[in-house]
Motif scaffolding. Structure first.
Motif, PDB file in Angstrom:
ATOM      1  N   LEU A  67       0.835  -1.193   0.000  1.00 15.21           N
ATOM      2  CA  LEU A  67       0.000   0.000   0.000  1.00 15.21           C
ATOM      3  C   LEU A  67       0.872   1.245   0.000  1.00 15.21           C
ATOM      4  CD1 LEU A  67      -2.676  -0.845   2.735  1.00 15.21           C
ATOM      5  CD2 LEU A  67      -2.963  -0.946   0.256  1.00 15.21           C
ATOM      6  N   SER A  68       0.421   2.285  -0.692  1.00 15.23           N
ATOM      7  CA  SER A  68       1.054   3.594  -0.534  1.00 15.23           C
ATOM      8  C   SER A  68       0.919   4.018   0.922  1.00 15.23           C
ATOM      9  CB  SER A  68       0.374   4.626  -1.443  1.00 15.23           C
ATOM     10  OG  SER A  68       0.639   4.336  -2.805  1.00 15.23           O
ATOM     11  N   ASP A  69       1.880   4.790   1.399  1.00 15.90           N
ATOM     12  CA  ASP A  69       1.943   5.133   2.822  1.00 15.90           C
ATOM     13  C   ASP A  69       0.653   5.759   3.340  1.00 15.90           C
ATOM     14  OD1 ASP A  69       4.487   4.151   2.974  1.00 15.90           O
ATOM     15  OD2 ASP A  69       5.489   6.098   2.847  1.00 15.90           O
ATOM     16  N   TYR A  70       0.026   6.622   2.546  1.00 19.24           N
ATOM     17  CA  TYR A  70      -1.153   7.333   3.050  1.00 19.24           C
ATOM     18  C   TYR A  70      -2.353   6.399   3.239  1.00 19.24           C
ATOM     19  CZ  TYR A  70      -3.689   7.465  -1.444  1.00 19.24           C
ATOM     20  OH  TYR A  70      -4.386   7.133  -2.578  1.00 19.24           O
ATOM     21  N   LEU A  71      -2.310   5.214   2.639  1.00 15.95           N
ATOM     22  CA  LEU A  71      -3.391   4.238   2.802  1.00 15.95           C
ATOM     23  C   LEU A  71      -3.179   3.310   4.002  1.00 15.95           C
ATOM     24  CD1 LEU A  71      -3.878   3.186  -0.936  1.00 15.95           C
ATOM     25  CD2 LEU A  71      -5.370   4.681   0.408  1.00 15.95           C
ATOM     26  N   ALA A  72      -2.001   3.359   4.593  1.00 19.67           N
ATOM     27  CA  ALA A  72      -1.677   2.431   5.677  1.00 19.67           C
ATOM     28  C   ALA A  72      -2.185   2.902   7.035  1.00 19.67           C
ATOM     29  CB  ALA A  72      -0.166   2.220   5.741  1.00 19.67           C
ATOM     30  N   ALA A  73      -2.775   4.096   7.108  1.00 20.72           N
ATOM     31  CA  ALA A  73      -3.306   4.609   8.372  1.00 20.72           C
ATOM     32  C   ALA A  73      -4.547   3.824   8.777  1.00 20.72           C
ATOM     33  CB  ALA A  73      -3.645   6.091   8.230  1.00 20.72           C
ATOM     34  N   PRO A  74      -4.901   3.816  10.068  1.00 21.11           N
ATOM     35  CA  PRO A  74      -6.097   3.084  10.517  1.00 21.11           C
ATOM     36  C   PRO A  74      -7.403   3.639   9.954  1.00 21.11           C
ATOM     37  CG  PRO A  74      -4.663   3.606  12.383  1.00 21.11           C
ATOM     38  CD  PRO A  74      -4.146   4.375  11.215  1.00 21.11           C
ATOM     39  N   GLY A  75      -7.440   4.942   9.671  1.00 21.66           N
ATOM     40  CA  GLY A  75      -8.668   5.564   9.194  1.00 21.66           C
ATOM     41  C   GLY A  75      -8.898   5.354   7.707  1.00 21.66           C
TER      42      GLY A  75
END
Length: 201
Positions: A67-75
């Motif tokens: 996943l791209s980094d910004y998609l790896a967040a819990p939200g």
């Protein structure tokens, strides 16, 4: 007189602190609850039992989903403008999105290839290894849902790379509908991958 004024001032200040802390406590109680979402598996599940013994075809090893980094967040991610994104603080993935995507991928490819062992572990020598990189997996301000990236199939004989880009319309408002639309698009992507893998065998 000065002592009396000082005492009155102290009591007034203490009263303000108590009332203020009560209001803050009331505000914290009124915070919206967190909601958690799980990607559903939309294909008919096929049991893996007996596939290790059967070995009708080469194993399909789901090496990883990146996943791209910004998609790896819990939200859950939502695009609010041409160049702006938010990660929701109260609408969260029930587990890491990367793991959910990998499990759905294994389940739906198992349904597509009932005679192949589909696993996240390499259990056979020279297995077909599938890597997926996802660069977009979010809703957008204009009601569109985007899934983009590329997949890579490799084995000792060849390496195949294919990009993908899906855009679906979110029919209703809300994060639950967004997750269902993302699941529908991801299932379409997996069907497309299965179709292309079938041509390579």
């Amino acid at each position: 007189m000065k002592k009396l004024i000082s005492k009155l001032a102290f009591f007034m200040f203490a009263s303000v602190l108590i009332v203020g802390s009560g209001l803050m406590a009331g505000c914290s109680d009124s915070q919206p609850p967190k909601t958690y979402y799980q990607l559903p598996v939309l294909a008919n599940l096929i049991s893996q039992e007996g596939k290790l013994e059967a070995k009708h075809e080469r194993q399909l090893w789901i090496k990883r989903v990146n996943l791209s980094d910004y998609l790896a967040a819990p939200g859950i991610v939502y695009q609010t403008g041409e160049v702006s994104y938010i990660s929701a603080s109260n609408h969260l993935w029930a587990g890491p999105l990367q793991q959910q995507l990998q499990q759905v991928l294994i389940s739906e490819l198992s349904a597509a290839f009932p005679h192949r062992l589909v696993s996240q572990q390499e259990l056979e020598k020279d297995a077909d290894a599938l890597d997926i990189t996802i660069t977009a997996f979010h809703g957008r301000y204009d009601g569109q849902v985007l899934i983009e990236g590329y997949w890579l199939l490799s084995n000792p004989d060849r390496v195949i790379r294919r990009p993908f880009s899906l855009k679906l319309k979110q029919e209703k408002d809300g994060y639950a509908e967004l997750v269902l639309t993302l699941a529908k698009g991801y299932s379409q992507l997996i069907k497309s991958i299965a179709s292309q893998l079938s041509l390579q065998r």
